[in-house]
Write a protein that holds these residues in place. Structure first.
Motif, PDB file in Angstrom:
ATOM      1  N   HIS A 260      -4.378  -6.291  11.972  1.00  0.00           N
ATOM      2  CA  HIS A 260      -3.624  -7.017  10.949  1.00  0.00           C
ATOM      3  C   HIS A 260      -4.445  -7.275   9.692  1.00  0.00           C
ATOM      4  CE1 HIS A 260      -5.728 -10.466  12.852  1.00  0.00           C
ATOM      5  NE2 HIS A 260      -5.659 -10.995  11.642  1.00  0.00           N
ATOM      6  N   GLU A 261      -5.760  -7.027   9.761  1.00  0.00           N
ATOM      7  CA  GLU A 261      -6.620  -7.262   8.597  1.00  0.00           C
ATOM      8  C   GLU A 261      -6.712  -6.041   7.685  1.00  0.00           C
ATOM      9  OE1 GLU A 261      -9.763 -10.586  10.223  1.00  0.00           O
ATOM     10  OE2 GLU A 261     -10.029  -8.520  10.916  1.00  0.00           O
ATOM     11  N   LEU A 262      -6.168  -4.923   8.107  1.00  0.00           N
ATOM     12  CA  LEU A 262      -6.134  -3.717   7.276  1.00  0.00           C
ATOM     13  C   LEU A 262      -4.823  -3.680   6.498  1.00  0.00           C
ATOM     14  CD1 LEU A 262      -7.593  -1.161   9.830  1.00  0.00           C
ATOM     15  CD2 LEU A 262      -8.632  -1.776   7.635  1.00  0.00           C
ATOM     16  N   GLN A 263      -4.933  -3.573   5.193  1.00  0.00           N
ATOM     17  CA  GLN A 263      -3.766  -3.547   4.309  1.00  0.00           C
ATOM     18  C   GLN A 263      -3.514  -2.121   3.817  1.00  0.00           C
ATOM     19  OE1 GLN A 263      -2.019  -6.405   4.036  1.00  0.00           O
ATOM     20  NE2 GLN A 263      -3.578  -7.234   5.428  1.00  0.00           N
ATOM     21  N   VAL A 264      -2.239  -1.760   3.740  1.00  0.00           N
ATOM     22  CA  VAL A 264      -1.859  -0.397   3.364  1.00  0.00           C
ATOM     23  C   VAL A 264      -1.608  -0.298   1.871  1.00  0.00           C
ATOM     24  CG1 VAL A 264      -0.160   1.447   3.703  1.00  0.00           C
ATOM     25  CG2 VAL A 264      -0.844   0.003   5.634  1.00  0.00           C
ATOM     26  N   SER A 265      -2.107   0.803   1.285  1.00  0.00           N
ATOM     27  CA  SER A 265      -1.864   1.111  -0.124  1.00  0.00           C
ATOM     28  C   SER A 265      -1.408   2.565  -0.235  1.00  0.00           C
ATOM     29  CB  SER A 265      -3.142   0.891  -0.941  1.00  0.00           C
ATOM     30  OG  SER A 265      -3.005   1.436  -2.245  1.00  0.00           O
ATOM     31  N   ASP A 266      -0.638   2.849  -1.265  1.00  0.00           N
ATOM     32  CA  ASP A 266      -0.178   4.221  -1.478  1.00  0.00           C
ATOM     33  C   ASP A 266      -1.165   5.055  -2.281  1.00  0.00           C
ATOM     34  OD1 ASP A 266       2.222   3.804  -0.129  1.00  0.00           O
ATOM     35  OD2 ASP A 266       3.196   3.006  -1.928  1.00  0.00           O
TER      36      ASP A 266
END
Length: 331
Positions: A260-266
Motif C-alpha cells: 500500500h506504500e507504493l503509488q502508481v503513476s502513468d
C-alpha cells in the motif's frame, strides 16, 4: 506483572528457546508471532508450567511459577491456558462443560455465569447440545469459555481462532478481546494471523528459531519493522534496492515497503510490467517485475491487465524512516 526470563529451554538435547526476557503488565495484551516451529507454543507451555524450566524464571507479581516438577497438576491457580487441543468432555452438554470449571463455592451464580459465557462465544442456542455433536470451530469456542469460567488473572491463548470460520472469527475477536480488557486480564496470544494482533495487542514479540528478533509496541512494529521476517508476518512486503526507487541515490541498501506504500503513476517512477493481478475485495494486489527482474507487489483500486506497464513511486519520508530503523538496529 508477568515476568519471563529464559536463558534457554531444551527438549531431548535440542534447544527450543534461547535468551528470552520480557514483561507484561496487568491487563496488557502481548502477541507472540513467528512462523511455524519458531517456539510460540513451547513458550506458552513453559510459562504455564506444562514444561519444566531449569534455566530461567517465570513469575507473576511475587509468585514464581514452579512447573511440573513441583506441581502435581500443571499450571498456576491464577493462570489458564487454551491449547490447540480442546480437552473437552464430549458426552456432556456445552453448558455442563463450562459449568464444570466454575467454583463449587459459588453455586448460586453458576447459571448467570454460564449464560454470560455462552453469549460471549455466541453458542446460546447450543447450551444443551452434547459437545461431540459440535463442529471443530464450535468446540474451540467452548474450550475458550471453559478457560474463562473462573476469570484467570493471566490467560494464555495458542492460536485461539484456528478452527473457527472467518465470519465467526471476526465477531468473536471483537467480543473476546474487549471483554478481557474490561476484566483486566493479562493476555498472551500466540498467532500467525495479523488480524488477531494488529487491532488488539498493545505489544508484539516476534520469535524466529526460538529467539526474539523483535519486540515493540504493535503499531510501531508494523509501521517500522526491523527486518523482512517481521514485516512478512503482517502480510505481503517488498524488499527493494533504494537505487531502483531513486536512481540518483548513492546508498547501496534495500528498504522494506508494504504494497500500500507504493503509488502508481502513468509517467514517472520505477517502470514495471504487470505479471499477475489478484482480487482482494476492496482492492487488487498486483504482481509486477522491474527491468532488473525484481518482483514487486502493490495495491490498486482498479484492475490492471497482464502486460500493462506502470510506474511506481514511494515517498522519501517512508524510505528515510525505514533506513533510520536499520541504522538504529546496527548501533
Amino acid at each position: 506483572m508477568l515476568k519471563v526470563h529464559i536463558d534457554f529451554f531444551a527438549y531431548q538435547d535440542q534447544t527450543i528457546l534461547e535468551d528470552i526476557s520480557f514483561t507484561v503488565a496487568k491487563g496488557e495484551h502481548l502477541a507472540l508471532m513467528g512462523e511455524s516451529g519458531s517456539g510460540k507454543s513451547t513458550l506458552l507451555k513453559v510459562i504455564y508450567g506444562l514444561l519444566h524450566l531449569e534455566n530461567g524464571t517465570i513469575s507473576w507479581g511475587k509468585n514464581q511459577n514452579l512447573g511440573p516438577n513441583y506441581n502435581l497438576v500443571p499450571g498456576e491457580s491464577y493462570m489458564k491456558y487454551l491449547s490447540q487441543d480442546f480437552d473437552l468432555m464430549p458426552f456432556t452438554s456445552v453448558a455442563e462443560n463450562i459449568g464444570q470449571h466454575l467454583s463449587v463455592f459459588e453455586q448460586e451464580t453458576h447459571e448467570q455465569r454460564i449464560q454470560e459465557l455462552l453469549e460471549l462465544i455466541e453458542l446460546e442456542a447450543y447450551a444443551e447440545t452434547k459437545v461431540k455433536n459440535l463442529s471443530g470451530g464450535q468446540q474451540q469456542r467452548v474450550a475458550l469459555a471453559r478457560v474463562l469460567a473462573q476469570e484467570p488473572e493471566v490467560l494464555l491463548l495458542d492460536e485461539p481462532f484456528g478452527h473457527i470460520d472467518n465470519f465467526k472469527r471476526n465477531t468473536l475477536r471483537r467480543n473476546l478481546f474487549p471483554y478481557l480488557k474490561k476484566k483486566g486480564i493479562t493476555v498472551l496470544t500466540a498467532s500467525h494471523d495479523p488480524n488477531d494482533v494488529l487491532p488488539y495487542a498493545e505489544q508484539t514479540l516476534v520469535l524466529e528459531q526460538g529467539k526474539v528478533v523483535a519486540h515493540q509496541k504493535t503499531k510501531k512494529l508494523y509501521k517500522s519493522p526491523p527486518n523482512y521476517y517481521t514485516a512478512s508476518l503482517f502480510g505481503e512486503v517488498n524488499k527493494i534496492p533504494i537505487k531502483l526507487l531513486k536512481a540518483y541515490s548513492e546508498i547501496d541498501k534495500s528498504v522494506l515497503i508494504y504494497p500500500h506504500e507504493l503509488q502508481v503513476s502513468d509517467t514517472t517512477g520505477l517502470k514495471v510490467e504487470i505479471k499477475n493481478t489478484y482480487f482482494k475485495g476492496n482492492s487488487y494486489l498486483n504482481e509486477a517485475e522491474a527491468d532488473d527482474e525484481t518482483v514487486l507487489y502493490f495495491n490498486t483500486q482498479k484492475r490492471l491487465k497482464s502486460g500493462d506497464t506502470v510506474f511506481l513511486n514511494v515517498s522519501l519520508e517512508t524510505i528515510n524512516k525505514r533506513l533510520s530503523i536499520e541504522q538504529g538496529a546496527n548501533t
